[in-house]
Design a protein around this motif. Structure first.
Motif, mmCIF file in Angstrom:
data_model
loop_
_atom_site.group_PDB
_atom_site.id
_atom_site.type_symbol
_atom_site.label_atom_id
_atom_site.label_comp_id
_atom_site.label_asym_id
_atom_site.label_seq_id
_atom_site.Cartn_x
_atom_site.Cartn_y
_atom_site.Cartn_z
ATOM 1 N N GLU A 38 27.544 -52.079 20.063
ATOM 2 C CA GLU A 38 26.538 -51.069 19.715
ATOM 3 C C GLU A 38 26.231 -50.162 20.898
ATOM 4 O O GLU A 38 26.049 -48.949 20.729
ATOM 5 C CB GLU A 38 25.268 -51.763 19.225
ATOM 6 C CG GLU A 38 25.458 -52.474 17.894
ATOM 7 C CD GLU A 38 24.322 -53.407 17.545
ATOM 8 O OE1 GLU A 38 24.190 -53.765 16.358
ATOM 9 O OE2 GLU A 38 23.560 -53.787 18.457
ATOM 10 N N ASP A 39 26.184 -50.721 22.108
ATOM 11 C CA ASP A 39 25.896 -49.902 23.292
ATOM 12 C C ASP A 39 27.035 -48.931 23.596
ATOM 13 O O ASP A 39 26.796 -47.794 24.017
ATOM 14 C CB ASP A 39 25.641 -50.800 24.500
ATOM 15 C CG ASP A 39 24.271 -51.456 24.465
ATOM 16 O OD1 ASP A 39 23.421 -51.017 23.663
ATOM 17 O OD2 ASP A 39 24.044 -52.407 25.233
ATOM 18 N N VAL A 40 28.267 -49.366 23.405
ATOM 19 C CA VAL A 40 29.406 -48.458 23.589
ATOM 20 C C VAL A 40 29.311 -47.304 22.592
ATOM 21 O O VAL A 40 29.517 -46.129 22.947
ATOM 22 C CB VAL A 40 30.741 -49.215 23.436
ATOM 23 C CG1 VAL A 40 31.906 -48.232 23.341
ATOM 24 C CG2 VAL A 40 30.955 -50.154 24.614
ATOM 25 N N ALA A 41 28.990 -47.615 21.345
ATOM 26 C CA ALA A 41 28.841 -46.577 20.322
ATOM 27 C C ALA A 41 27.698 -45.628 20.668
ATOM 28 O O ALA A 41 27.818 -44.402 20.523
ATOM 29 C CB ALA A 41 28.607 -47.217 18.954
ATOM 30 N N GLU A 42 26.589 -46.172 21.132
ATOM 31 C CA GLU A 42 25.440 -45.330 21.479
ATOM 32 C C GLU A 42 25.777 -44.403 22.645
ATOM 33 O O GLU A 42 25.388 -43.228 22.641
ATOM 34 C CB GLU A 42 24.250 -46.218 21.838
ATOM 35 C CG GLU A 42 22.975 -45.468 22.188
ATOM 36 C CD GLU A 42 22.330 -44.751 21.004
ATOM 37 O OE1 GLU A 42 21.380 -43.985 21.231
ATOM 38 O OE2 GLU A 42 22.788 -44.959 19.851
ATOM 39 N N LEU A 43 26.511 -44.911 23.627
ATOM 40 C CA LEU A 43 26.900 -44.074 24.767
ATOM 41 C C LEU A 43 27.807 -42.933 24.313
ATOM 42 O O LEU A 43 27.610 -41.777 24.716
ATOM 43 C CB LEU A 43 27.600 -44.932 25.823
ATOM 44 C CG LEU A 43 28.151 -44.204 27.048
ATOM 45 C CD1 LEU A 43 27.083 -43.350 27.727
ATOM 46 C CD2 LEU A 43 28.759 -45.206 28.035
ATOM 47 N N LYS A 46 26.194 -40.571 33.816
ATOM 48 C CA LYS A 46 24.949 -39.795 33.739
ATOM 49 C C LYS A 46 24.301 -39.947 32.367
ATOM 50 O O LYS A 46 23.074 -40.094 32.251
ATOM 51 C CB LYS A 46 25.251 -38.317 34.028
ATOM 52 C CG LYS A 46 24.040 -37.416 34.005
ATOM 53 C CD LYS A 46 24.432 -35.982 34.335
ATOM 54 C CE LYS A 46 23.216 -35.050 34.292
ATOM 55 N NZ LYS A 46 23.616 -33.647 34.600
ATOM 56 N N THR A 47 25.120 -39.933 31.315
ATOM 57 C CA THR A 47 24.599 -40.094 29.952
ATOM 58 C C THR A 47 23.979 -41.478 29.772
ATOM 59 O O THR A 47 22.911 -41.613 29.155
ATOM 60 C CB THR A 47 25.721 -39.893 28.926
ATOM 61 O OG1 THR A 47 26.272 -38.580 29.082
ATOM 62 C CG2 THR A 47 25.210 -40.051 27.508
ATOM 63 N N ALA A 48 24.640 -42.503 30.292
ATOM 64 C CA ALA A 48 24.095 -43.862 30.183
ATOM 65 C C ALA A 48 22.741 -43.961 30.884
ATOM 66 O O ALA A 48 21.780 -44.528 30.340
ATOM 67 C CB ALA A 48 25.077 -44.865 30.775
ATOM 68 N N LYS A 49 22.640 -43.405 32.072
ATOM 69 C CA LYS A 49 21.383 -43.451 32.814
ATOM 70 C C LYS A 49 20.281 -42.693 32.085
ATOM 71 O O LYS A 49 19.140 -43.164 31.992
ATOM 72 C CB LYS A 49 21.583 -42.864 34.212
ATOM 73 C CG LYS A 49 22.427 -43.724 35.139
ATOM 74 C CD LYS A 49 22.595 -43.064 36.499
ATOM 75 C CE LYS A 49 23.371 -43.947 37.464
ATOM 76 N NZ LYS A 49 23.561 -43.288 38.783
ATOM 77 N N ALA A 50 20.613 -41.513 31.569
ATOM 78 C CA ALA A 50 19.605 -40.680 30.904
ATOM 79 C C ALA A 50 19.068 -41.320 29.638
ATOM 80 O O ALA A 50 17.940 -41.025 29.219
ATOM 81 C CB ALA A 50 20.206 -39.312 30.589
ATOM 82 N N ASN A 51 19.854 -42.206 29.025
ATOM 83 C CA ASN A 51 19.448 -42.809 27.748
ATOM 84 C C ASN A 51 19.157 -44.303 27.866
ATOM 85 O O ASN A 51 19.070 -45.004 26.859
ATOM 86 C CB ASN A 51 20.535 -42.562 26.699
ATOM 87 C CG ASN A 51 20.657 -41.099 26.325
ATOM 88 O OD1 ASN A 51 19.892 -40.594 25.515
ATOM 89 N ND2 ASN A 51 21.627 -40.413 26.922
ATOM 90 N N ASP A 52 18.991 -44.779 29.103
ATOM 91 C CA ASP A 52 18.644 -46.184 29.359
ATOM 92 C C ASP A 52 19.610 -47.152 28.689
ATOM 93 O O ASP A 52 19.215 -48.168 28.103
ATOM 94 C CB ASP A 52 17.207 -46.482 28.909
ATOM 95 C CG ASP A 52 16.166 -45.728 29.727
ATOM 96 O OD1 ASP A 52 16.358 -45.608 30.948
ATOM 97 O OD2 ASP A 52 15.177 -45.261 29.143
ATOM 98 N N ILE A 53 20.905 -46.828 28.765
ATOM 99 C CA ILE A 53 21.945 -47.707 28.220
ATOM 100 C C ILE A 53 22.502 -48.553 29.363
ATOM 101 O O ILE A 53 22.965 -48.024 30.377
ATOM 102 C CB ILE A 53 23.069 -46.884 27.566
ATOM 103 C CG1 ILE A 53 22.520 -46.032 26.419
ATOM 104 C CG2 ILE A 53 24.189 -47.797 27.067
ATOM 105 C CD1 ILE A 53 23.503 -45.022 25.870
ATOM 106 N N ASP A 54 22.428 -49.859 29.222
ATOM 107 C CA ASP A 54 22.976 -50.744 30.245
ATOM 108 C C ASP A 54 24.488 -50.523 30.367
ATOM 109 O O ASP A 54 25.181 -50.343 29.369
ATOM 110 C CB ASP A 54 22.715 -52.211 29.892
ATOM 111 C CG ASP A 54 21.247 -52.584 30.003
ATOM 112 O OD1 ASP A 54 20.518 -51.899 30.742
ATOM 113 O OD2 ASP A 54 20.830 -53.553 29.334
ATOM 114 N N TYR A 55 24.982 -50.546 31.600
ATOM 115 C CA TYR A 55 26.423 -50.389 31.817
ATOM 116 C C TYR A 55 26.793 -51.044 33.132
ATOM 117 O O TYR A 55 25.934 -51.359 33.974
ATOM 118 C CB TYR A 55 26.820 -48.907 31.832
ATOM 119 C CG TYR A 55 26.358 -48.156 33.068
ATOM 120 C CD1 TYR A 55 27.196 -47.999 34.168
ATOM 121 C CD2 TYR A 55 25.070 -47.629 33.146
ATOM 122 C CE1 TYR A 55 26.773 -47.334 35.305
ATOM 123 C CE2 TYR A 55 24.633 -46.954 34.270
ATOM 124 C CZ TYR A 55 25.490 -46.810 35.352
ATOM 125 O OH TYR A 55 25.057 -46.152 36.483
#
Length: 344
Positions: free
Chosen positions: A325-330, A268-277
């Motif tokens: 960086e994306d893992v850290a941002e998530l 849910k956090t990834a989707k809300a912040n437009d983080i690819d996963y």
């Protein structure tokens, strides 16, 4: 934080499983400006803590393992030749002609010797040489005076920048995870209204026993834990299933080892912040510290984030810095919003 520079720093630290002390002290120094407290325990774990100041706040532990696969010296022969044994999952097919560093009192260079093809007997070219039949050539006539049995040995490969934002090095499994946690903590410095405590475990011996995760998590006993590790990156010569494109962001583990509600919150956090996963279905043992941490003490609600990596357990592992960086941002976005309670 410059991720590429951080990866170069971390990958230069020698930490064969069971011999993490030197690297642990170096990582502790990197953590101290980012945590309230930092310590290195007697198992070689690095433990950090960053409180939120709220009474009865829940704790989320972030784990990445510090150790790397490598070797241990078993015998010193005449002429500067060494016999050795693997520590962790080492594939003998890629060892011949590999450059290594022997971590004696003064680090020494060596090469895993190999027979020239001209001297091989018919049929020998297609056979893998067992590790117990390999030798490291140091060229030292006085090797017995300089090197002791039991000395750890690591790959000599140094980090190299590749095109496309990729980095190649030994032990990116799991220094890439350590770098992601360091970047998460740096991001948290600017967020003053967290509602959960953050603990950090840079753990020892993941490659051989899981001892570091088990003892480190028992010492902290958090309510929640997120393991950060690597997973298999996609290559043209590899399988099409169970692998992930470099640059596709974190692979979020799903399976019986992993807490469903905590995993859903990360998605849910990834989707809300437009983080690819991507979703990584793991039907049993994940082969990571998540497997160990889940059953410690009263049971820890555990999730797993993985960084796609090509050529795992070789001297030339490759990751893309954007995935780190994306893992850290998530993790940062999750920790900023998390109030200590998972949604059903």
């Amino acid at each position: 934080m410059q991720i590429e520079k951080t990866l170069h720093t971390l990958c230069a630290l020698p930490a064969v499983s069971g011999f993490e002390e030197q690297a642990a002290q170096a990582v502790a120094a990197l953590l101290r400006p980012l945590c309230d407290t930092v310590e290195v325990d007697h198992n070689g774990n690095v433990l950090g803590y960053k409180g939120c100041g709220r009474k009865h706040a829940k704790t989320v532990l972030l784990d990445a393992h510090l150790d790397q696969i490598g070797f241990v010296l078993t015998d010193v022969l005449d002429g500067g030749f060494l016999r050795f044994a693997p520590v962790g999952g080492v594939d003998p097919r890629m060892l011949l002609a590999t450059e290594v560093t022997i971590l004696a009192d003064e680090p020494l260079y060596g090469v895993v010797s190999c027979m020239p093809p001209h001297l091989l007997k018919p049929g020998e070219q297609d056979k893998a040489v067992p590790i117990d039949q390999m030798l490291i050539d140091t060229g030292l006539e006085n090797a017995k005076e300089k090197i002791r049995v039991g000395t750890p040995i690591v790959f000599a490969q140094q980090p190299v920048k590749l095109l496309g934002g990729q980095v190649c090095s030994k032990c990116l499994d799991d220094r890439a995870g350590v770098a992601a946690i360091l970047l998460t903590l740096e991001k948290l410095k600017k967020h003053k209204k967290r509602r959960c405590n953050v603990a950090v475990l840079i753990s020892a011996q993941e490659e051989v026993t899981g001892l570091g995760a088990q003892t480190g998590v028992f010492a902290v006993q958090p309510e929640y834990a997120i393991a950060v590790d690597v997973t298999h990156g996609k290559t043209p010569d590899g399988p099409s299933d169970g692998v992930f494109e470099l640059g596709s962001g974190p692979a979020i583990g799903m399976g019986p080892n992993l807490h469903r509600a905590l995993t859903k919150m990360l998605i849910k956090t990834a989707k809300a912040n437009d983080i690819d996963y991507s979703l990584e279905v793991m039907e049993g043992n994940t082969g990571t510290n998540a497997w160990t941490m889940q059953i410690v003490a009263h049971g820890i609600a555990t999730a797993l984030l993985s960084i796609p990596e090509k050529y795992m357990h070789t001297p030339v592992e490759v990751v893309k810095t954007s995935d780190v960086e994306d893992v850290a941002e998530l993790m940062y976005r999750f920790l900023c919003d998390f109030d200590g309670e998972v949604e059903a």
